[in-house]
Write an enzyme that holds these catalytic residues in place. Structure first.
Site, PDB file in Angstrom:
ATOM      1  N   TRP A 105       0.761  -1.462  -0.183  1.00 23.65           N
ATOM      2  CA  TRP A 105      -0.268   0.397   0.146  1.00 23.65           C
ATOM      3  C   TRP A 105       0.490   1.211  -0.169  1.00 23.65           C
ATOM      4  CZ3 TRP A 105      -3.731  -1.671  -2.137  1.00 23.65           C
ATOM      5  CH2 TRP A 105      -4.594  -2.522  -1.378  1.00 23.65           C
ATOM      6  N   ASP A 175      -0.957   6.414   6.463  1.00 23.22           N
ATOM      7  CA  ASP A 175      -2.660   5.501   6.148  1.00 23.22           C
ATOM      8  C   ASP A 175      -2.781   5.066   7.347  1.00 23.22           C
ATOM      9  OD1 ASP A 175      -3.677   3.416   5.424  1.00 23.22           O
ATOM     10  OD2 ASP A 175      -3.126   2.989   3.734  1.00 23.22           O
ATOM     11  N   LYS A 199     -11.200  -1.326   6.991  1.00 22.32           N
ATOM     12  CA  LYS A 199     -10.571  -2.815   7.915  1.00 22.32           C
ATOM     13  C   LYS A 199     -11.466  -3.140   8.910  1.00 22.32           C
ATOM     14  CE  LYS A 199      -8.556  -3.363   4.037  1.00 22.32           C
ATOM     15  NZ  LYS A 199      -7.675  -2.591   3.585  1.00 22.32           N
TER      16      LYS A 199
END
Ligand SMILES: *Cc1c(COP(=O)(O)O)cnc(C)c1O
Length: 364
Positions: A105, A175, A199
């Site tokens: 990511w 993030d 998530k």
């Protein structure tokens, strides 16, 4: 397995398990939300009832995370992926940023940002398949850098920054998609935090951004779409256009659930207890092995392997038959991964470890 609903223990990395109490409330509210005569899905986002929902959600989130008044909370769309673009578009002033690449990511964010400026990779753990967090205490921070970027919890590889990088005065952007609300954080250490809620917080489709007010600017490139301006969304309290209204409502229910539980200190305590059960077993197992360096371990995502593809497959299959599902590792890594987010009950982790013990006895 939850007897009442015949539910499985879902170890998916995302979209992921939600608290039963939250789903029950959503069910009860479904056809007629608080005597409005309609569901939250059918409601105008400009109505008084919805205004109360989004305002309460923001208020509860501020309380949970202790967010100072000089930070804005935004509920946006486009997933974490859109933040990979919005961050550089909105924050680059000198056109330079420093990225710490600790997984897929972070790497995607780093590659995307290159469209907008001179982006430096100042640290990485790619040499050992992202199995650790590099030492970030004295990095070569660019003097002109507009910000330093991290992915705080690496969902795929199961690593977590336990110490934030020394940014030498530069703004930190994080993030937090897969560790958001899993433990307390000091918001003042960040310029911008973002998290896709699927998530640890809610249904896919909502993106939470927490941004320090002085970083909001009208001075964006001409080509920048209006929808990609943080300032536009901040000025309109996340209601510039139709927000992901139902998803925000569910997030609000999760915030209430967390508050009732005792807040983020308590959540952290529970998460540490859950993770310890699994890591302790991995550390003594002769069949299963954790893939992450001990001091970089995530509380949320726990990858492990048997180092035998056939055995991994067999394990995943048999676990599924026991109601322990979504244990397959990310397609780029293989092996197994148990995501044990906030809403995974401790009984789920206990049951997983019991099954692993049994499987080990039978297969070693
Ligand atoms: C899942 C994930 C993403 C990607 O999220 P999308 O909502 O699919 O864009 C980005 N970063 C982290 C840390 C993630 O866990």
């Amino acid at each position: 397995m939850n007897q009442k609903y015949n539910r499985v223990y879902n170890f998916s990395a995302g979209p992921a398990v939600l608290p039963i109490e939250v789903l029950e409330t959503a069910r009860d509210d479904m056809l007629n939300y608080h005597n409005s005569g309609m569901s939250v899905m059918e409601m105008s986002h400009r109505s008084k009832t919805y205004d109360e929902i989004i305002k309460t959600a923001e208020k509860d989130l501020r309380e949970l995370m202790n967010i100072p008044d000089n930070y804005k909370v935004l509920f946006l769309q486009g997933g974490a992926h859109l933040q990979f673009s919005m961050v550089p578009i909105n924050l680059l002033k000198n056109g330079v940023a420093d990225y710490i690449v600790t997984g897929q990511w972070a790497k995607k964010a780093y590659v995307e940002a290159q469209k907008y400026g001179k982006i430096n990779k100042i640290a990485t753990s790619e040499d050992k398949t992202f199995s650790y967090i590099p030492d970030c205490s004295d990095l070569n921070i660019s003097p002109e850098a507009d910000y330093v970027y991290i992915c705080e919890n690496n969902t795929i590889y199961g690593t977590k920054f336990h110490t934030l990088p020394n940014t030498k005065g530069k703004i930190l952007v994080s993030d937090m998609s897969s560790c958001f609300l899993s433990e307390p954080v000091d918001v003042t250490k960040y310029g911008l935090i973002f998290a896709g809620v699927q998530k640890n917080v809610g249904p896919a489709g909502v993106q939470i951004v927490i941004i320090r007010e002085d970083l909001l600017t009208d001075d964006l490139p001409n080509w920048c779409p209006t929808m990609l301006s943080y300032k536009i969304h901040a000025d309109n309290n996340s209601l510039y256009n139709t927000p992901p209204a139902y998803g925000i409502y569910i997030c609000g229910l999760v915030f209430k659930w967390l508050k009732k539980l005792g807040g983020l200190e308590k959540m952290k305590e529970i998460n540490e207890k859950k993770a310890k059960i699994l890591y302790d077993f991995l550390d003594k197992s002769k069949l299963f092995k954790g893939t992450v360096e001990k001091n970089s371990r995530s509380l949320m995502n726990v990858p492990f392997v048997t180092e035998n593809d056939e055995m991994d497959k067999k394990f995943i299959e048999e676990a599924k038959n026991e109601g322990l599902v979504q244990l397959k590792g990310h397609r780029t890594v293989g092996g197994m991964r148990a995501s044990i987010y906030n809403a995974m009950p401790i009984e789920g982790v206990v049951k997983l470890v019991e099954f692993m013990e049994k499987f080990e006895k039978e297969n070693l």
